[in-house]
Design a protein around this motif. Sequence first.
Motif, PDB file in Angstrom:
ATOM      1  N   LEU A 119      43.689  42.133  43.015  1.00  0.00           N
ATOM      2  CA  LEU A 119      44.021  41.687  41.660  1.00  0.00           C
ATOM      3  C   LEU A 119      43.420  42.630  40.612  1.00  0.00           C
ATOM      4  CD1 LEU A 119      45.650  39.436  40.371  1.00  0.00           C
ATOM      5  CD2 LEU A 119      43.600  38.042  40.262  1.00  0.00           C
ATOM      6  N   LEU A 129      51.715  37.604  36.804  1.00  0.00           N
ATOM      7  CA  LEU A 129      51.166  37.871  38.145  1.00  0.00           C
ATOM      8  C   LEU A 129      51.238  36.588  38.967  1.00  0.00           C
ATOM      9  CD1 LEU A 129      47.969  39.965  37.278  1.00  0.00           C
ATOM     10  CD2 LEU A 129      50.211  40.805  37.994  1.00  0.00           C
ATOM     11  N   PRO A 182      49.811  35.336  42.357  1.00  0.00           N
ATOM     12  CA  PRO A 182      49.075  35.333  43.626  1.00  0.00           C
ATOM     13  C   PRO A 182      49.564  34.182  44.502  1.00  0.00           C
ATOM     14  CG  PRO A 182      47.671  34.538  41.835  1.00  0.00           C
ATOM     15  CD  PRO A 182      48.996  34.905  41.221  1.00  0.00           C
ATOM     16  N   LEU A 185      50.062  39.226  46.404  1.00  0.00           N
ATOM     17  CA  LEU A 185      50.216  39.316  44.952  1.00  0.00           C
ATOM     18  C   LEU A 185      51.542  39.983  44.606  1.00  0.00           C
ATOM     19  CD1 LEU A 185      48.828  38.888  42.168  1.00  0.00           C
ATOM     20  CD2 LEU A 185      47.943  41.212  42.393  1.00  0.00           C
TER      21      LEU A 185
END
Lengths: 112, 139
Positions: free
Chosen positions: A29, A14, A16, A3
Amino acid sequence: MKLTDRIQDNIVVLEPKGKIMGGPDASLLHDKLYELIESDRKKIVIDLAKVEWMNSTGLGILISSYTTLRNNNGELKLANVTDKIQSLLTITKLVSVFDAHDSVEEAVKSFE
Amino acid sequence: MGKPIIKGDTIKIPSDPEFLSDVDIFLEGTLRGFGAEESVVADIAISVSELVNNAMLHGNQSANDKVVTVSISRGNESVTVTISDEGCGFDPASVPDPLADENLLEEVGRGLFIVKSLMDKVDINPTEKGTTIAITKAI
């Protein structure tokens, strides 16, 4: 899953990467999200472009992110939802829950 | 048992989600060796991750001394993967409908539904000594 995060036009993005399948993925997360809320960053885009696939744990993480932000007067948008993830969102009816955009730029703009 | 053990087309893992990625590496490598398309590999990998998660948490109740066993076999035009736990079995009919309005924002409870959506065949065999689920997908 790995992440990373960045700021684009004052919105947190964000990113991932990999597969979201459970185990340590959820707390990674979740912890990031609470860290952002505590620092008053409550407008967040999750860019799914580099997520190979996710399972129901991944969907649960997205729901948790969505409700946590909503309960803290924030907002979550998704960007670059891959075909595989879109198919999961459709069969689980979650497609009606999330605000998804074709690009990060569009998702960021939608906060205006 | 402290770490995964692979014998032929079978992997045994402790009931710890830390080992989900070991199952995935073993599974995806085997499926690619069978010549499966990437989309099929992903569908089976998603389904197996769901069932292994369930087997660890709900079947084995995360007990350190109980293992989850995953076996892969290839038929003429399909692949079957069996996932077994050492729990007390469960009633598949007792799983709430994840599409019901009141369940839509639940964070858990979609695993088996997703598996049934992605696979061509799902056989669930719960017993008092554990549950075995066999999933089959055309390749």
